[in-house]
Design an enzyme around this catalytic site. Structure first.
Site, PDB file in Angstrom:
ATOM      1  N   GLN A  52     -33.195   0.984 -27.460  1.00  0.00           N
ATOM      2  CA  GLN A  52     -33.700  -0.375 -27.643  1.00  0.00           C
ATOM      3  C   GLN A  52     -35.218  -0.405 -27.596  1.00  0.00           C
ATOM      4  OE1 GLN A  52     -31.836  -3.224 -25.048  1.00  0.00           O
ATOM      5  NE2 GLN A  52     -33.518  -4.661 -25.142  1.00  0.00           N
ATOM      6  N   GLY A  53     -35.851  -0.778 -28.698  1.00  0.00           N
ATOM      7  CA  GLY A  53     -37.311  -0.820 -28.780  1.00  0.00           C
ATOM      8  C   GLY A  53     -37.846  -2.231 -28.590  1.00  0.00           C
ATOM      9  N   TYR A  54     -37.871  -2.695 -27.355  1.00  0.00           N
ATOM     10  CA  TYR A  54     -38.363  -4.033 -27.037  1.00  0.00           C
ATOM     11  C   TYR A  54     -39.702  -3.964 -26.296  1.00  0.00           C
ATOM     12  CZ  TYR A  54     -34.290  -6.924 -28.330  1.00  0.00           C
ATOM     13  OH  TYR A  54     -33.322  -7.613 -29.004  1.00  0.00           O
ATOM     14  N   SER A  55     -39.681  -3.490 -25.054  1.00  0.00           N
ATOM     15  CA  SER A  55     -40.860  -3.553 -24.182  1.00  0.00           C
ATOM     16  C   SER A  55     -42.016  -2.722 -24.712  1.00  0.00           C
ATOM     17  CB  SER A  55     -40.505  -3.074 -22.772  1.00  0.00           C
ATOM     18  OG  SER A  55     -39.575  -3.943 -22.164  1.00  0.00           O
TER      19      SER A  55
ATOM     20  N   SER B  62     -34.855   3.490 -22.670  1.00  0.00           N
ATOM     21  CA  SER B  62     -33.802   4.331 -22.094  1.00  0.00           C
ATOM     22  C   SER B  62     -33.189   5.243 -23.145  1.00  0.00           C
ATOM     23  CB  SER B  62     -32.711   3.454 -21.483  1.00  0.00           C
ATOM     24  OG  SER B  62     -33.222   2.643 -20.450  1.00  0.00           O
TER      25      SER B  62
ATOM     26  N   GLU C 261     -26.119  -8.628 -23.301  1.00  0.00           N
ATOM     27  CA  GLU C 261     -26.450  -7.534 -22.394  1.00  0.00           C
ATOM     28  C   GLU C 261     -25.704  -7.621 -21.078  1.00  0.00           C
ATOM     29  OE1 GLU C 261     -30.473  -5.175 -20.974  1.00  0.00           O
ATOM     30  OE2 GLU C 261     -30.618  -7.273 -21.521  1.00  0.00           O
TER      31      GLU C 261
ATOM     32  N   SER D 268     -37.957  -9.367 -15.124  1.00  0.00           N
ATOM     33  CA  SER D 268     -38.240  -9.469 -13.696  1.00  0.00           C
ATOM     34  C   SER D 268     -37.623 -10.727 -13.097  1.00  0.00           C
ATOM     35  CB  SER D 268     -39.758  -9.480 -13.470  1.00  0.00           C
ATOM     36  OG  SER D 268     -40.321 -10.680 -13.976  1.00  0.00           O
TER      37      SER D 268
ATOM     38  N   GLU E 227     -39.073 -13.023 -11.512  1.00  0.00           N
ATOM     39  CA  GLU E 227     -39.907 -14.185 -11.805  1.00  0.00           C
ATOM     40  C   GLU E 227     -39.560 -14.785 -13.161  1.00  0.00           C
ATOM     41  OE1 GLU E 227     -41.797 -11.688  -8.775  1.00  0.00           O
ATOM     42  OE2 GLU E 227     -40.947 -11.283 -10.740  1.00  0.00           O
TER      43      GLU E 227
END
Length: 431
Positions: A155-158, A191, A275, A404, A406
């Site tokens: 998964q190429g998100y962050s 990951s 997810e 997170s 938050e």
């Protein structure tokens, strides 16, 4: 709400148990309990072979063609089911299973401590997204290899500057004259990127666009020497499941954009809704096994006699039961992506904090011995942790990765409670 399973579910449970007993043998049995969070480096080749074994048995993607919780299966098949599917099989030859039967399979899989899944991202994230937003051609091209256990995805998100604030992605994809996209940018905390065959990448396809506008979700092959580079990130546990991925003009076909160009934010948010589905219940079985290990350690060391620690153990057990009931209640609510905007965030808040506290408790019941490392400092791999030490160190990230705490609280406040959005003022100290 009735959390009990019906007769059809229990029959499905017996079928799952019988298959696992027959096939979880040899090298697969020796890999039992390996390859979970914090241990994805273990038995990689064996676990990949296990994916193919699951595929041959029709156990990958059992929810792709499912109907409602009360559906027996036949009426709930997805419209893309092919006419030559095997008898008793649904979409692309996988078993049909209702929602409750998916839960049964997840629980039975976790109970026997079958090898950690290396195909989770493709099966549980990408596949439902393609079924919801993809074209028929995309489904036909990408779902069968996932169902056979042959194709692994990441998964190429962050990105370094866009983690929980996903709308800030800067990775760009430029389309050339023949329709091919050229992807340039960096992703992080990816990951299993070092093993993946494909990556679904959230990239900015409209120059000059901002925030969630102008994004697209592209399907990018990882085997592009000189265009895709993967660098492992060494963690506190000493392992390297996460990676940095650098794209330098990596190619993605024009017809490999999911949901259409410019619709990436909608598709990406829909994907995140998948997810935390049925897989959370399997995760909780694993949590229960870890809690059992902590209880055994407390009995071994005598710390269970401490009333404070005993109270913490009981509280962990009670909270785990509540998480299970909450997950079942949420899954039974029905609806597609976004049907309950707060449910995934509530679930993430619950299990992230719970698992982190379990790691802390694992060290507390062991006392000062928890700080003791390997006895042979001259060993080839001196930085070796036991299961409880790895649990403690890896769980420090539970309240950060996947969004997170938050961010989860903001989602609940704004999308569920209807509270005003947080003001986006200038950075303190800026001119």
């Amino acid at each position: 709400m009735d959390f009990a399973f019906g007769d059809a579910d229990e029959a499905f449970r017996r079928e799952a148990r019988a298959w696992l007993q027959e096939h979880l043998v040899g090298e697969f049995a020796r890999a039992a309990g390996q390859g979970g969070p914090g241990s994805e480096h273990e038995r990689g080749s064996v676990r990949r072979a296990w994916e193919r074994e699951l595929g041959r048995g029709g156990w990958i993607g059992i929810g792709w063609g499912a109907g409602g919780a009360s559906d027996s299966g036949a009426a709930g098949a997805h419209p893309c089911e092919t006419g030559n599917s095997r008898v008793g099989r649904g979409v692309y030859g996988v078993r049909r299973a209702t929602l409750t039967q998916q839960v049964v399979w997840a629980e039975e899989y976790a109970r026997v401590r079958a090898p950690g899944r290396s195909g989770h991202v493709g099966e549980n994230l990408l596949a439902p997204t393609l079924l919801a937003y993809g074209t028929q051609e995309q489904q036909d091209a990408f779902l069968p290899p996932i169902a056979r256990g042959e194709a692994l995805w990441c998964q190429g998100y962050s990105e370094p500057g866009a983690g929980s604030d996903l709308a800030g992605v800067r990775t760009a994809a430029v389309r050339d004259g023949d329709g091919t996209y050229h992807v340039t940018g960096q992703k992080i905390w990816t990951s299993l990127a070092h093993e993946a065959d494909w990556c679904f990448v959230l990239a900015r396809t409209e120059p000059g666009s901002h925030r969630h506008h102008g994004l697209s979700l592209l399907l990018v092959p990882m085997d592009q020497p000189g265009r895709v580079e993967v660098r492992p990130i060494r963690q506190l546990t000493g392992t390297s499941e996460f990676n940095e991925v650098f794209f330098d003009g990596a190619r993605a076909r024009g017809d490999h954009v999911v949901g259409g160009a410019g619709n990436g934010w909608r598709v990406a948010m829909g994907l995140l809704g998948f997810e935390r589905g049925v897989s959370t219940l399997a995760q909780q079985i694993g949590f229960a096994q870890e809690l059992d290990a902590v209880v055994r350690e407390a009995l071994r060391t005598g710390s269970a006699a401490d009333p404070v620690l005993r109270d913490r153990l009981v509280r962990q057990w009670a909270e785990l039961r509540v998480m299970r009931w909450n997950a079942l209640r949420t899954l039974g609510g029905g609806g597609g992506p976004g049907a309950d905007a707060g449910a995934p965030s509530v679930a993430k808040l619950l299990w992230g904090g719970w698992h982190q506290r379990l790691g802390e408790l694992a060290m507390a019941v062991r006392g000062t011995a928890a700080a003791i490392g390997p006895t042979d400092w001259h060993a080839e791999a001196p930085y070796e942790l036991d299961a409880l030490q790895r649990l403690f160190l890896f769980s420090r990230a539970d309240t950060v990765y996947g969004g997170s705490d938050e961010i989860q609280r903001n989602i609940i406040a704004e999308r569920v409670l209807g509270l005003p959005r947080e003001a986006k003022g200038p950075v303190r100290g800026a001119p």
